[in-house]
Design an enzyme around this catalytic site. Sequence first.
Site, PDB file in Angstrom:
ATOM      1  N   ASN A 128       8.344   5.543  -1.809  1.00 42.85           N
ATOM      2  CA  ASN A 128       7.273   6.542  -1.854  1.00 42.85           C
ATOM      3  C   ASN A 128       7.629   7.858  -1.169  1.00 42.85           C
ATOM      4  OD1 ASN A 128       7.044   4.374   0.197  1.00 42.85           O
ATOM      5  ND2 ASN A 128       5.553   5.745   1.121  1.00 42.85           N
TER       6      ASN A 128
ATOM      7  N   SER B 232      -1.062  -0.539  -7.916  1.00 40.88           N
ATOM      8  CA  SER B 232      -2.286   0.055  -7.367  1.00 40.88           C
ATOM      9  C   SER B 232      -2.869   1.079  -8.330  1.00 40.88           C
ATOM     10  CB  SER B 232      -1.957   0.717  -6.027  1.00 40.88           C
ATOM     11  OG  SER B 232      -3.091   1.396  -5.520  1.00 40.88           O
TER      12      SER B 232
ATOM     13  N   THR C 164     -16.518 -11.159  -5.392  1.00 39.46           N
ATOM     14  CA  THR C 164     -17.034 -10.610  -6.645  1.00 39.46           C
ATOM     15  C   THR C 164     -16.170  -9.436  -7.084  1.00 39.46           C
ATOM     16  OG1 THR C 164     -19.250 -11.310  -6.060  1.00 39.46           O
ATOM     17  CG2 THR C 164     -19.071  -9.624  -7.781  1.00 39.46           C
TER      18      THR C 164
ATOM     19  N   CYS D  83       0.523   7.686   4.631  1.00 35.47           N
ATOM     20  CA  CYS D  83       0.036   6.553   5.422  1.00 35.47           C
ATOM     21  C   CYS D  83       0.483   6.636   6.863  1.00 35.47           C
ATOM     22  CB  CYS D  83       0.544   5.249   4.835  1.00 35.47           C
ATOM     23  SG  CYS D  83       0.756   5.328   3.080  1.00 35.47           S
TER      24      CYS D  83
HETATM   25  C1  LIG Z   1       0.371   3.761  -1.772  1.00 33.37           C
HETATM   26  C2  LIG Z   1       1.386   2.679  -1.625  1.00 33.37           C
HETATM   27  C3  LIG Z   1       0.992   1.390  -1.239  1.00 33.37           C
HETATM   28  C4  LIG Z   1      -0.424   1.050  -0.832  1.00 33.37           C
HETATM   29  O1  LIG Z   1      -1.318   1.054  -1.902  1.00 33.37           O
HETATM   30  P1  LIG Z   1      -2.888   1.228  -1.621  1.00 33.37           P
HETATM   31  O2  LIG Z   1      -3.522   0.968  -2.948  1.00 33.37           O
HETATM   32  O3  LIG Z   1      -3.080   2.624  -1.139  1.00 33.37           O
HETATM   33  O4  LIG Z   1      -3.259   0.208  -0.594  1.00 33.37           O
HETATM   34  C5  LIG Z   1       1.962   0.401  -1.164  1.00 33.37           C
HETATM   35  N1  LIG Z   1       3.239   0.668  -1.476  1.00 33.37           N
HETATM   36  C6  LIG Z   1       3.660   1.896  -1.855  1.00 33.37           C
HETATM   37  C7  LIG Z   1       5.089   2.105  -2.196  1.00 33.37           C
HETATM   38  C8  LIG Z   1       2.737   2.933  -1.945  1.00 33.37           C
HETATM   39  O5  LIG Z   1       3.154   4.153  -2.310  1.00 33.37           O
END
Ligand SMILES: *Cc1c(COP(=O)(O)O)cnc(C)c1O
Length: 383
Positions: free
Chosen positions: A150, A198, A236, A325
């Site tokens: 990321n 995600s 749910t 993050c």
């Molecule tokens: C954003 C991200 C996550 C976390 O995903 P969320 O849906 O925000 O909890 C995990 N791994 C990578 C590589 C990410 O870029």
Amino acid sequence: MQVYLDNSATTKPYKEVVEAMIYALNERYENPSSMYRPAMEAEKMIENARLNIAKVIGAKKEEIFFTSGGTEANNTAIKGAAYLLKKRKNHIITTTIEHPSVLNAVMRLEAEGFKVSYIGVDVNGIVDLNEIKDKINDSTALISVMAVNNEIGSIQPIKDIGDIAKEKGVLFHVDAVQGYGKIVLDMRDLNVDLMSISGHKIHGPKGIGAIYIKRGVKIQPLLDGGGQEGNVRSGTENVPGIIGFGVAAEICHKNMDKYSDYMMTLKKRLWYGLKDNISDCFINGPDVEKGAPHILNISFVGVKGEVLLHALEEKGVYVSTGSACSSHKRGVSHVLKNLGLSDDRIESAIRFSLSPFNTCEEVDYTVNVLIDLVREYRKFYRR
Ligand SMILES: *Cc1c(COP(=O)(O)O)cnc(C)c1O
């Protein structure tokens, strides 16, 4: 001009996603587990979303299990596999550049008595396959390696790692949150047992994600409850989230080649625009064409990344230093550190992350703004 270049942190939902979610909230509020017709309609919409999400990675719809996002998918896959195997196997292999939701999950397991091997990366952010092979032993339960990093966009050799894992009888988990829908990941070609994805990284909603679990692979659920999602994740279902994620996946699947090519064009335009006009700027991670199409990490040596970030903000350009993050915490990026870069390079790093919504005009504007800002701030810099 407002230029959003922080798409690795999160993306703007497609308007079709928002519309589908408004419909779901207004009209499909019934509990999908209930037995009457409107509830079954909600259930049908969930299954349609599951199919669209599965298609992106050549999976079967029965192999997709919804979670609250990528973080929960990573935790569930890693801890769920580790807990199920712990009587016989207590060793996990991962890399030093994983997302915190992987690193902190394996560190939790380490504190509980598991053994963990952290595999380093080369200057391009790629793991060494031989090192992985060497670390595997009879007690290895799981290998967890991300598809796309990321912060720097490096793409790991998922096919090769999967082949090694299969040969050794070890489970293989992939955090594909940044790879899903952006690079080709086909479960029919890859020996991947578990994969995390995600919604909000592909222009879907926040708070929804999924785990791909290859047919036949078992994990121990982390939540006890009503047994929804094949008892992988009780609770749910987040119906609007799932429906929105499904619509985003459908758009993603239909346009993947086009959007990836387009983002790579923008990425190259950004990089060459900067490189040709600013001295001492460097790519962190893989060469421009080798990395993922949407992520470009650059150091403007002599200017602190954080200073540049806020100066860009003043001009309407939104970027990150490192990952969103971890950016609230002080301290340097563990990813850049593990590439072996100098402090000068690490402190001056900026991550640009693109989406199909970005334009050439936005890229050119950003380049021009940066040429001025870097010149300005470097006046104060003495080597
Ligand atoms: C954003 C991200 C996550 C976390 O995903 P969320 O849906 O925000 O909890 C995990 N791994 C990578 C590589 C990410 O870029």
